[in-house]
Each structure stands twice: as C-alpha cells, then as structure tokens.
Design a protein around this motif. Structure first.
Motif, PDB file in Angstrom:
ATOM      1  N   SER A 104      -9.043 -49.744  -2.624  1.00 58.42           N
ATOM      2  CA  SER A 104      -9.604 -50.840  -1.826  1.00 58.42           C
ATOM      3  C   SER A 104      -9.862 -50.449  -0.380  1.00 58.42           C
ATOM      4  O   SER A 104     -10.535 -51.178   0.351  1.00 58.42           O
ATOM      5  CB  SER A 104      -8.661 -52.046  -1.857  1.00 58.42           C
ATOM      6  N   ARG A 105      -9.328 -49.286   0.047  1.00 59.24           N
ATOM      7  CA  ARG A 105      -9.542 -48.827   1.424  1.00 59.24           C
ATOM      8  C   ARG A 105     -10.392 -47.561   1.471  1.00 59.24           C
ATOM      9  O   ARG A 105     -10.517 -46.931   2.528  1.00 59.24           O
ATOM     10  CB  ARG A 105      -8.200 -48.580   2.121  1.00 59.24           C
ATOM     11  N   ILE A 106     -10.983 -47.180   0.340  1.00 57.99           N
ATOM     12  CA  ILE A 106     -11.820 -45.978   0.264  1.00 57.99           C
ATOM     13  C   ILE A 106     -13.258 -46.381  -0.031  1.00 57.99           C
ATOM     14  O   ILE A 106     -13.512 -47.166  -0.942  1.00 57.99           O
ATOM     15  CB  ILE A 106     -11.316 -45.020  -0.838  1.00 57.99           C
ATOM     16  N   ARG A 107     -14.195 -45.846   0.732  1.00 57.21           N
ATOM     17  CA  ARG A 107     -15.616 -46.058   0.437  1.00 57.21           C
ATOM     18  C   ARG A 107     -16.332 -44.721   0.613  1.00 57.21           C
ATOM     19  O   ARG A 107     -16.380 -44.169   1.730  1.00 57.21           O
ATOM     20  CB  ARG A 107     -16.209 -47.107   1.379  1.00 57.21           C
ATOM     21  N   VAL A 108     -16.866 -44.201  -0.470  1.00 52.82           N
ATOM     22  CA  VAL A 108     -17.599 -42.937  -0.422  1.00 52.82           C
ATOM     23  C   VAL A 108     -18.987 -43.188   0.164  1.00 52.82           C
ATOM     24  O   VAL A 108     -19.729 -44.052  -0.322  1.00 52.82           O
ATOM     25  CB  VAL A 108     -17.722 -42.315  -1.828  1.00 52.82           C
ATOM     26  N   ILE A 109     -19.318 -42.450   1.223  1.00 52.01           N
ATOM     27  CA  ILE A 109     -20.647 -42.554   1.837  1.00 52.01           C
ATOM     28  C   ILE A 109     -21.218 -41.133   1.965  1.00 52.01           C
ATOM     29  O   ILE A 109     -20.849 -40.393   2.875  1.00 52.01           O
ATOM     30  CB  ILE A 109     -20.597 -43.221   3.233  1.00 52.01           C
ATOM     31  N   PRO A 110     -22.092 -40.739   1.045  1.00 55.70           N
ATOM     32  CA  PRO A 110     -22.667 -39.378   1.140  1.00 55.70           C
ATOM     33  C   PRO A 110     -23.537 -39.226   2.377  1.00 55.70           C
ATOM     34  O   PRO A 110     -23.966 -40.229   2.972  1.00 55.70           O
ATOM     35  CB  PRO A 110     -23.496 -39.257  -0.137  1.00 55.70           C
ATOM     36  N   ASN A 111     -23.768 -37.991   2.758  1.00 53.59           N
ATOM     37  CA  ASN A 111     -24.699 -37.743   3.854  1.00 53.59           C
ATOM     38  C   ASN A 111     -26.067 -38.306   3.507  1.00 53.59           C
ATOM     39  O   ASN A 111     -26.385 -38.547   2.336  1.00 53.59           O
ATOM     40  CB  ASN A 111     -24.797 -36.251   4.152  1.00 53.59           C
ATOM     41  N   GLY A 112     -26.892 -38.500   4.530  1.00 53.89           N
ATOM     42  CA  GLY A 112     -28.180 -39.127   4.307  1.00 53.89           C
ATOM     43  C   GLY A 112     -29.325 -38.345   4.914  1.00 53.89           C
ATOM     44  O   GLY A 112     -29.187 -37.182   5.305  1.00 53.89           O
TER      45      GLY A 112
ATOM     46  N   LEU B 292     -25.052 -36.421  -6.974  1.00 60.25           N
ATOM     47  CA  LEU B 292     -26.419 -36.739  -6.568  1.00 60.25           C
ATOM     48  C   LEU B 292     -27.479 -36.130  -7.489  1.00 60.25           C
ATOM     49  O   LEU B 292     -28.579 -36.671  -7.612  1.00 60.25           O
ATOM     50  CB  LEU B 292     -26.677 -36.258  -5.136  1.00 60.25           C
ATOM     51  N   LEU B 293     -27.159 -35.010  -8.119  1.00 62.73           N
ATOM     52  CA  LEU B 293     -28.136 -34.313  -8.949  1.00 62.73           C
ATOM     53  C   LEU B 293     -27.691 -34.269 -10.404  1.00 62.73           C
ATOM     54  O   LEU B 293     -26.491 -34.169 -10.690  1.00 62.73           O
ATOM     55  CB  LEU B 293     -28.340 -32.881  -8.443  1.00 62.73           C
ATOM     56  N   THR B 294     -28.672 -34.327 -11.304  1.00 60.49           N
ATOM     57  CA  THR B 294     -28.411 -34.235 -12.740  1.00 60.49           C
ATOM     58  C   THR B 294     -29.292 -33.142 -13.325  1.00 60.49           C
ATOM     59  O   THR B 294     -30.513 -33.143 -13.120  1.00 60.49           O
ATOM     60  CB  THR B 294     -28.712 -35.576 -13.442  1.00 60.49           C
ATOM     61  N   ASP B 295     -28.673 -32.220 -14.023  1.00 56.57           N
ATOM     62  CA  ASP B 295     -29.391 -31.080 -14.573  1.00 56.57           C
ATOM     63  C   ASP B 295     -30.515 -31.529 -15.501  1.00 56.57           C
ATOM     64  O   ASP B 295     -30.318 -32.334 -16.419  1.00 56.57           O
ATOM     65  CB  ASP B 295     -28.411 -30.184 -15.348  1.00 56.57           C
ATOM     66  N   GLY B 296     -31.726 -31.029 -15.224  1.00 61.30           N
ATOM     67  CA  GLY B 296     -32.869 -31.352 -16.051  1.00 61.30           C
ATOM     68  C   GLY B 296     -33.557 -32.651 -15.709  1.00 61.30           C
ATOM     69  O   GLY B 296     -34.640 -32.940 -16.232  1.00 61.30           O
TER      70      GLY B 296
ATOM     71  N   ASP C 154      -8.149 -48.258   8.681  1.00 62.73           N
ATOM     72  CA  ASP C 154      -8.453 -49.443   7.882  1.00 62.73           C
ATOM     73  C   ASP C 154      -9.318 -49.068   6.685  1.00 62.73           C
ATOM     74  O   ASP C 154      -9.151 -49.598   5.586  1.00 62.73           O
ATOM     75  CB  ASP C 154      -9.170 -50.483   8.753  1.00 62.73           C
ATOM     76  N   TRP C 155     -10.278 -48.193   6.923  1.00 67.35           N
ATOM     77  CA  TRP C 155     -11.131 -47.660   5.866  1.00 67.35           C
ATOM     78  C   TRP C 155     -11.227 -46.150   6.029  1.00 67.35           C
ATOM     79  O   TRP C 155     -11.363 -45.652   7.155  1.00 67.35           O
ATOM     80  CB  TRP C 155     -12.557 -48.228   5.953  1.00 67.35           C
ATOM     81  N   VAL C 156     -11.159 -45.430   4.916  1.00 66.68           N
ATOM     82  CA  VAL C 156     -11.485 -44.003   4.947  1.00 66.68           C
ATOM     83  C   VAL C 156     -12.833 -43.845   4.251  1.00 66.68           C
ATOM     84  O   VAL C 156     -13.076 -44.444   3.196  1.00 66.68           O
ATOM     85  CB  VAL C 156     -10.401 -43.125   4.284  1.00 66.68           C
ATOM     86  N   LEU C 157     -13.702 -43.033   4.851  1.00 62.12           N
ATOM     87  CA  LEU C 157     -15.077 -42.896   4.392  1.00 62.12           C
ATOM     88  C   LEU C 157     -15.381 -41.430   4.074  1.00 62.12           C
ATOM     89  O   LEU C 157     -16.021 -40.731   4.854  1.00 62.12           O
ATOM     90  CB  LEU C 157     -16.047 -43.408   5.467  1.00 62.12           C
ATOM     91  N   PRO C 158     -14.901 -40.937   2.919  1.00 62.02           N
ATOM     92  CA  PRO C 158     -15.206 -39.553   2.530  1.00 62.02           C
ATOM     93  C   PRO C 158     -16.666 -39.432   2.108  1.00 62.02           C
ATOM     94  O   PRO C 158     -17.282 -40.402   1.648  1.00 62.02           O
ATOM     95  CB  PRO C 158     -14.269 -39.314   1.344  1.00 62.02           C
ATOM     96  N   VAL C 159     -17.221 -38.227   2.252  1.00 62.63           N
ATOM     97  CA  VAL C 159     -18.643 -38.032   1.953  1.00 62.63           C
ATOM     98  C   VAL C 159     -18.921 -37.782   0.469  1.00 62.63           C
ATOM     99  O   VAL C 159     -20.074 -37.819   0.050  1.00 62.63           O
ATOM    100  CB  VAL C 159     -19.243 -36.885   2.800  1.00 62.63           C
ATOM    101  N   THR C 160     -17.880 -37.501  -0.323  1.00 67.04           N
ATOM    102  CA  THR C 160     -18.048 -37.359  -1.773  1.00 67.04           C
ATOM    103  C   THR C 160     -16.846 -37.980  -2.474  1.00 67.04           C
ATOM    104  O   THR C 160     -15.771 -38.144  -1.884  1.00 67.04           O
ATOM    105  CB  THR C 160     -18.146 -35.878  -2.213  1.00 67.04           C
TER     106      THR C 160
END
Length: 383
Positions: free
Chosen positions: A171-179, A314-318, A150-156
């Motif tokens: 509509s069936r994809i929700r990215v959930i990064p590690n925590g 998650l990270l931005t240079d500088g 029903d939902w796929v939850l990739p980490v990136t």
C-alpha cells in the motif's frame, strides 16, 4: 501544490535527466518547485562528473569519504529546514541516495509527507562495484529512509521487491518507470545530424556509454556477412570500448559504414535517433528502467533487448521487440540478423514499440500526474 524537491546528485548525467524532466513536468502542470540540491550539478555541462565530489571520492580513504557523505545529511537537513520554514511546502519529493536520511528527518520534524523516488538499491550496487567500508551504517540509512517515506516510488517492479523484502507494505509502494518527453522526441522539425546519406542502408544504432561486455564488436562482424553489405552502424556516445571498435572497423574495411559521435549534448539526442532502424539495448542491471529504451520506443525503433524481468515490464518478445538471452551472445546476433533480413518484422515491432508508449502513457507528464495524486492522497491520509 508547493513541492520541495530534494536530491544529492552532483553529476550531470542520466540521473540528472530524470531530475530535470520531473521538475519540468511539475512546473508545466502548474505546481511550484522549491529545489534543495547541490549547486554544482546545476552549473555543469551535460556529462559532468560532479567536480569536487568526484575528486573527494578519489582522494579520501573510503571510510572517511562515507563519513563525509553521512555528515552531509546534517547540512542537507539544515537546508531543508530553512526551505520549509521559508516556503512552507505541501510535500517533500526526494531522489533517494545512500547515507542520506535528511529527507526523513525533515518529514518527521515538520510533519510533511515524503515521497521517495528510488532508482537503484544503492547499498547492493555500491557494495558490488566499489565496496562499502561502513556497511552497517549504509544499511541502516537505506532501510531507515525507505521505511519512513510515506510512499516509495521504485522505477521497476524488480526494484520494488527490495522494498517488499524489508517489510514495506504494498500500500506504500508505487512503481513509476522512467518516461519520455513526447514532444522532444517526435517533433517533425527535428533534423538528422548525420551528414552521410544512409537512406539506402539499414542502420543499427546504439546510444550510451559503451563497454566491452555490450558486445558491439559482434555488430561489426555481422556487417561482414554476405547479404549485409547495406548495413550501417551508428554509435551515439563514447566509452572504453570505442577504441577497439574503431580498430576493428578499420581492420575489417568498415570505416565508411560506421559512425561514432562521441559524447553528444542531451538536446541533440532526438536528432541522432532519427536515422536508426534497429536500436540496441544490451544487458543492463536487473532493476533499472533504462532511459534510452524509452527513447527508442517513442521514436519507433525495432529494439533488440535482453530477456530480463525489468525489461519485460515494458517489452514483450515478438510483440514490440526481439529479446536475447544475456548468457548467450549468439542469441543477440541472431536477433539483430533477423531484424536486418525481415523488413516486415522490423516495421511491425517499430510501430508496436511506439504504440506501447502511447497506450501506457509512458511520459514524464503522466509520471508527474501520478506523483501529484499520491501527494494529495498523503495529505488526505488516504491510500
């Protein structure tokens, strides 16, 4: 809500951290967990390789081992069916694994929504590193499992592109990064286990299983440069590169400015992060959400990380890290050296990394809130 949590992880490593933290978060939020999983993973110490499963993989011809993997799905489906009949869960939450469509079968047979957590494109990953004998079967199980959740939850978002490529709608994809479990890593009572006083040093740290391509030998070379006499290297972990690092440290006369812990227990990790000023995240696979990077961020480290799309989610240079080009090791050393020399930059990046975790709520608790929201929407038939 009653959640049937299904996984096929037999080892007790980084994968297990994710499983354990999601379960803890859901329980803490007042939900009930019905766990269907290999019992051997629960019985091992952290770092265990899966015991019997690992031995079978080494002993059996590859095609036969893959057939055993697929056959296990029928046993897993029976276990899921028994658990569903007995406990009547509201949803199934499954950690995706190759050759394992059992969760989809249970969803279809019993009409229960399935949320599928995806941590890697295992067809591509296993084919690259180990090869796959039953490639067509492996590809069918991966695509069939992804398409029928029903939902796929990739980490990136990088990993989400694999699901988009086989036609899964946004509509069936929700990215959930590690925590991160914020309390575990920011508790003021945490003690520094490093016996040596390094308060006068700038400590460069690495956490994980170190390999030659991580380039950690370059850190020792950096320590020998004029002006870097107060640089200390802390390696928290083990790996095939450790003997070479030890030998190099001895040959350069750096044994009193380096400490290698070996494998440490999971609950000891927050303490080992305490003395670090600069934390290294060498290149990782292009689709991963590295656990240790979140831990570096939450504990306010000045991070050196690769310029990769998944890391830049998650990270931005500088802004909250310094980034280097994976095909140019000199940029890795230059970033490290810049942080060593610039106290103000180090402090600014450290604070910004910690703020990123807070501002984006990159915690396991928030991940669990998202999971429950998606589960409720599935039960209501909404997107």
């Amino acid at each position: 809500m009653k959640i049937l949590y299904h996984h096929r992880v037999a080892s007790k490593d980084g994968q297990y951290v994710h499983i354990e933290e999601i379960n803890k978060g859901l329980l803490k939020a007042g939900h009930e967990i019905v766990l269907v999983a290999p019992s051997m993973g629960e019985e091992q110490e952290f770092g265990g390789d899966g015991g019997l499963v690992s031995k079978l993989k080494k002993a059996l011809p590859q095609a036969l081992y893959e057939m055993v993997e697929f056959a296990y799905s029928f046993w897993a489906f029976l276990k899921l069916a028994v658990a569903i009949i007995k406990h009547r869960p509201d949803i199934i939450y499954e950690r995706y694994n190759l050759f394992n469509p059992a969760g989809v079968w249970a969803k279809k047979w019993f009409g229960i929504p399935l949320l599928l957590e995806i941590n890697a494109p295992l067809l591509e990953e296993r084919n690259k590193y180990d090869g796959i004998a039953l490639f067509k079967l492996a590809r069918w199980t991966e695509h069939y499992t992804w398409r029928n959740a029903d939902w796929v939850l990739p980490v990136t978002d990088v990993l989400a592109s694999y699901q988009r490529d086989i036609g899964i709608p946004e509509s069936r994809i929700r990215v959930i990064p590690n925590g991160i479990n914020w309390a575990d890593f920011t508790d003021p009572s945490i003690k520094n286990p490093l016996e040596r006083d390094v308060s006068d040093f700038t400590v460069v740290g690495f956490v994980g299983f170190c390999r030659e391509w991580h380039g950690l030998d370059k850190i020792l070379s950096l320590m020998t440069e004029p002006g870097n006499e107060k640089l200390f290297f802390l390696l928290v972990g083990d790996g095939p590169a450790v003997p070479g690092i030890k030998a190099q440290a001895e040959s350069l006369g750096l044994t009193d400015r380096i400490h290698i812990t070996g494998l440490v227990k999971r609950d000891a990790m927050p303490g080992w992060l305490l003395p670090m000023d600069i934390a290294l995240q060498p290149a990782v696979v292009a689709y991963a959400s590295p656990l240790k990077m979140l831990e570096y961020m939450a504990t306010g480290k000045a991070i050196v990380a690769p310029r990769q799309a998944n890391i830049e989610e998650l990270l931005t240079d500088g802004e909250n890290a310094l980034m280097f080009d994976t095909d140019d090791q000199q940029t890795f050393i230059d970033a490290c050296n810049r942080l060593v020399k610039d106290d103000e930059l180090r402090a600014r990046l450290s604070a910004a990394a910690r703020d990123t975790v807070l501002n984006r709520d990159l915690t396991w608790d928030n991940n669990c809130r998202i999971i429950i929201d998606l589960a409720e929407r599935s039960l209501k038939g909404t997107r």
